[in-house]
Design a protein around this motif. Structure first.
Motif, mmCIF file in Angstrom:
data_model
loop_
_atom_site.group_PDB
_atom_site.id
_atom_site.type_symbol
_atom_site.label_atom_id
_atom_site.label_comp_id
_atom_site.label_asym_id
_atom_site.label_seq_id
_atom_site.Cartn_x
_atom_site.Cartn_y
_atom_site.Cartn_z
ATOM 1 N N ARG A 64 0.833 -1.204 0.000
ATOM 2 C CA ARG A 64 0.000 0.000 0.000
ATOM 3 C C ARG A 64 0.868 1.255 0.000
ATOM 4 N N THR A 143 3.484 -1.040 3.902
ATOM 5 C CA THR A 143 2.787 0.235 3.746
ATOM 6 C C THR A 143 3.839 1.319 3.619
ATOM 7 N N CYS A 172 5.892 -0.778 8.006
ATOM 8 C CA CYS A 172 5.514 0.584 7.618
ATOM 9 C C CYS A 172 6.805 1.372 7.400
#
Length: 285
Positions: A64, A143, A172
């Motif tokens: 993402r 992400t 992340c």
């Protein structure tokens, strides 16, 4: 990085930079400076590091991307077009009524956009939630959160960073576009930022400072981030607003540029011509 991959990334960066200039010149205005400063980072993401399928943008098994500095939508749209999410001609509909490319990214309109952004600061919280959700599902997907330096005036960003570090969201990867300017001027004059690297370390991040136009260094930094377990990583990208086009790098007010005079128009056209020539030369080898 292999020589052929390095060449492909440089060509992709040239195409993304060319597309940004072309679409904003066609539009007559737009957020140029902060889009150009992210070209090399986006080239590494979409050219090498990101796991995605342009034929299936909502595929569950994908990484993402959250572009919290949503005004830099043109760089994202250009990267998506060059990566096959939609036809490049669509870029020229930027901001038109009914377009799939609004001024700021909208996940309900643009293939490949995972999160609607533009209200500065809020993308950090969205990315934290996405990363947490993926972790709860035992997903190994990443992400990628991209934030602007001026955006870090927002307290919400720092709350989100604390959350990301507290829950050890090591999938992340945060990238700070440290291009030293924001809408109203230089970041040091508006709200002195001190050291982003020191602050992110204090918030619990593994921190890597990298030149924002060095794609080999960016690629190596992302590899290092992926190899870091139990701690999220922040890449501080040392960039220049208007990066890659000297005329716009030197322009004082390059946050949003209007192409309403010969100097700006000719500078954009000249840069586009140079980039087209470079792309043609490299692709003919």
């Amino acid at each position: 990085m292999e020589q052929e991959t390095n060449k492909q990334l440089h060509v992709l960066a040239a195409k993304i930079r060319r597309d940004i200039l072309a679409m904003l010149l066609h539009r007559g205005y737009g957020h140029l400076g902060g889009s150009l400063s992210l070209v090399e980072y986006m080239s590494v993401l979409y050219g090498k590091q990101l796991h995605y399928d342009p034929k299936d943008p909502q595929k569950e098994d994908r990484d993402r991307v959250v572009l919290s500095k949503g005004h830099a939508g043109p760089v994202w749209y250009s990267a998506l077009a060059e990566s096959g999410f939609f036809d490049r001609d669509v870029l020229y509909t930027l901001n038109d009524g009914g377009t799939i490319l609004p001024s700021h990214p909208d996940r309900l309109k643009t293939p490949g956009v995972d999160m609607t952004t533009g209200s500065l600061g809020q993308g950090t919280s969205s990315a934290a939630g996405i990363a947490m959700g993926l972790k709860m599902r035992c997903s190994d997907r990443y992400t990628y959160l991209i934030v602007g330096d001026g955006e870090l005036n927002e307290g919400q960003c720092w709350e989100a960073f604390q959350f990301i570090a507290n829950y050890k969201l090591d999938h992340c990867i945060v990238a700070i576009d440290d291009n030293k300017r924001q809408l109203d001027g230089y970041t040091k004059d508006i709200m002195y930022p001190f050291s982003y690297a020191d602050k992110m370390k204090a918030f619990g991040f593994n921190v890597i400072v990298v030149k924002g136009d060095d794609m080999e260094a960016i690629d190596a930094a992302i590899d290092q981030a992926k190899a870091t377990v139990g701690q999220p990583t922040c890449l501080v990208l040392d960039t220049v607003k208007g990066q890659g086009v000297p005329y716009f790098e030197e322009m004082r007010s390059n946050h949003s540029v209007k192409f309403n005079n010969d100097a700006n128009i000719n500078a954009a056209k000249e840069a586009i011509a140079q980039l087209d020539a470079y792309i043609a030369k490299e692709e003919s080898k």
